[in-house]
Scaffold this active site. Structure first.
Site, short mmCIF file in Angstrom:
data_model
loop_
_atom_site.label_atom_id
_atom_site.label_comp_id
_atom_site.label_asym_id
_atom_site.label_seq_id
_atom_site.Cartn_x
_atom_site.Cartn_y
_atom_site.Cartn_z
CE1 TYR A 123 -5.97 0.98 0.35
CE2 TYR A 123 -6.51 0.85 -1.98
CZ TYR A 123 -5.72 0.48 -0.91
OH TYR A 123 -4.68 -0.40 -1.10
NE ARG A 176 -9.00 -11.43 -21.93
CZ ARG A 176 -9.36 -11.30 -23.22
NH1 ARG A 176 -10.40 -10.57 -23.56
NH2 ARG A 176 -8.66 -11.89 -24.16
CG ASP A 186 -14.83 2.66 -2.42
OD1 ASP A 186 -15.42 1.74 -1.81
OD2 ASP A 186 -13.62 2.63 -2.68
CE LYS A 204 -10.23 -3.93 1.62
NZ LYS A 204 -9.08 -4.59 1.01
O1 P1T Z 1 -7.54 -4.01 -2.28
P1 P1T Z 1 -8.55 -3.96 -3.39
O2 P1T Z 1 -9.50 -5.11 -3.41
O3 P1T Z 1 -7.93 -3.70 -4.74
O4 P1T Z 1 -9.51 -2.70 -3.06
C1 P1T Z 1 -9.08 -1.37 -3.05
C2 P1T Z 1 -9.94 -0.58 -2.12
C3 P1T Z 1 -10.94 0.21 -2.63
N1 P1T Z 1 -11.75 0.96 -1.84
C4 P1T Z 1 -11.61 0.95 -0.51
C5 P1T Z 1 -12.52 1.80 0.33
C6 P1T Z 1 -10.63 0.15 0.09
O5 P1T Z 1 -10.52 0.16 1.43
C7 P1T Z 1 -9.75 -0.63 -0.73
C8 P1T Z 1 -8.66 -1.46 -0.14
N2 P1T Z 1 -8.32 -1.11 1.17
C9 P1T Z 1 -7.38 -1.72 1.94
C10 P1T Z 1 -6.61 -2.72 1.51
C11 P1T Z 1 -7.24 -1.18 3.31
O6 P1T Z 1 -6.69 -1.86 4.20
O7 P1T Z 1 -7.72 -0.06 3.54
#
Ligand code: P1T
Length: 382
Positions: A105, A53, A177, A202
């Protein structure tokens, strides 16, 4: 690669930073160190790893590579983008205030509005395209200015350098972000941001096969505070997930060039379509922040959104009819996706001023053959 990775070009960094051949065998690819603990020679004497961890060599390789890709001093990897955001929120104390962009998001807004509200954290959402509105929103207890650019799902482009300056005058941290752009298209720390956040699920992962997150920054004290949270709260990625992101990142530059070229072609095609009433894509000359996007980004990325005559009903019909574009949440993979943000990824902002139009369609444009993608959209919209 033995020399400082920052001296090399982006693609060289992506393939080599943190990824020297492994010491024991010479393995060219960083191994997946699938272990939860590391044997110690004596109490207090070890090879830099104790418990997984706290640290794992596969994760270290990813963190080194991500820092170099962002042109930042350090990076920390997390189990998801939300786990990375959660770690940032853990820097705050009761009574602190966050100014957040009004198009982010949905899960990011939800974390502050519906989880950290109970810890006494105040939140103000503002349209950060208006710098004066941001200046008016900051207060004595403002600790974070939360920027997302280009934004999800409306593709607003925000001026990172100007917003970082406002944050710093208010003694707040500027968090960007950078998920939609990826470090290939923009490096926020170079523009004054204190923290860069990624959903590595992503573009960095790039193949829709892993969930992950990351933070990057310059300040050593901030690193120590966040590394403490990373270990204390434990939202870390496993070694296989770290390895998948590391592998994906090797081709980030190639993929982003194709994502951007395909999205530009689709945005231009949609803008001419008689049934399309609005297209949001920073690469269109008609985008209100096109000039800023040109200054701030290397290219305009693979994300776009649009609206159709007939609103939500037409949008649902198109989303059900595409054959190559899969109807799915998420983004940034090699395959094209289509979704309706209000009904899907941004359901948690329904009823708030952040809610996108019900008829908004979002595309994550993949790297397939462009003629096939346009033909698919044409038959779905017809
Ligand atoms: O899904 P996760 O890896 O926890 O990430 C969150 C997140 C944070 N910032 C942005 C700009 C994001 O688009 C996302 C996650 N977004 C999607 C799952 C979506 O389809 O928009």
């Amino acid at each position: 690669m033995k020399t400082a990775p920052h001296k090399h070009g982006f693609e060289t960094i992506a393939i080599h930073a943190g990824q020297d051949p492994e010491g024991l065998t010479g393995a060219v690819v960083v191994p997946i160190f699938q272990t939860s603990t590391f044997a110690q020679e004596a109490v207090g004497k070890n090879k830099g790893y104790e418990y997984a961890r706290t640290g794992n060599p596969t994760r270290t390789a990813l963190e080194t590579c991500l820092a170099a890709l962002e042109g930042a001093r350090w990076a920390l990897a997390f189990a998801s983008g939300m786990a990375a955001s959660d770690a940032v929120a853990h820097l705050l104390s009761k009574g602190d205030h966050v100014v957040m962009a009004d198009d982010v998001y949905g899960g990011t807004y939800r974390l502050f509005a519906r989880v950290f509200d109970r810890a006494g954290i105040d939140l103000t959402a503002v349209d950060m395209r208006k710098l004066d509105a941001v200046r008016r929103a900051v207060r004595a207890r403002t600790k974070l200015v939360w920027i997302e650019t280009p934004s999800n799902p409306l593709l607003k482009v925000l001026d990172i350098a100007a917003l970082a300056e406002i944050a710093h005058k208010a003694h707040a941290l500027a968090v960007v972000d950078n998920t939609f752009a990826s470090p290939y298209l923009q490096q926020p720390t170079k523009l004054g941001a204190d923290l860069v956040l990624h959903s590595t699920t992503k573009y960095l992962g790039g193949h829709s096969d892993v969930v992950g997150g990351a933070l990057a920054g310059e300040d050593a004290e901030l690193h120590d505070r966040l590394a403490f949270v990373q270990n204390a709260a434990g939202g870390v990625p496993g070694p296989f997930d770290a390895w998948l992101v590391l592998r994906g990142a090797k081709t980030l530059g190639l993929r982003m060039d194709r994502h951007s070229a395909n999205a530009q072609a689709i945005a231009e095609w949609l803008a001419e379509h008689p049934k399309v009433t609005r297209v949001n894509y920073p690469g269109l000359a008609s985008h209100p922040q096109h000039a800023l996007a040109r200054r701030q980004m290397r290219a305009f990325g693979g994300m776009l959104s649009f609206e159709l005559r007939g609103g939500e009903a037409s949008a649902k019909r198109v989303a059900a009819r595409t054959k190559i574009f899969a109807l799915a949440e998420s983004l940034g993979g090699v395959e094209s996706l289509i979704e309706l943000p209000l009904a899907m990824t941004h359901g948690s902002v329904r009823g708030t001023k952040l809610a996108p139009p019900a008829g908004l369609v979002r595309l994550s444009v993949g790297i397939e053959t462009i003629d096939d993608l346009i033909a698919d959209l044409a038959q779905a919209i017809a």
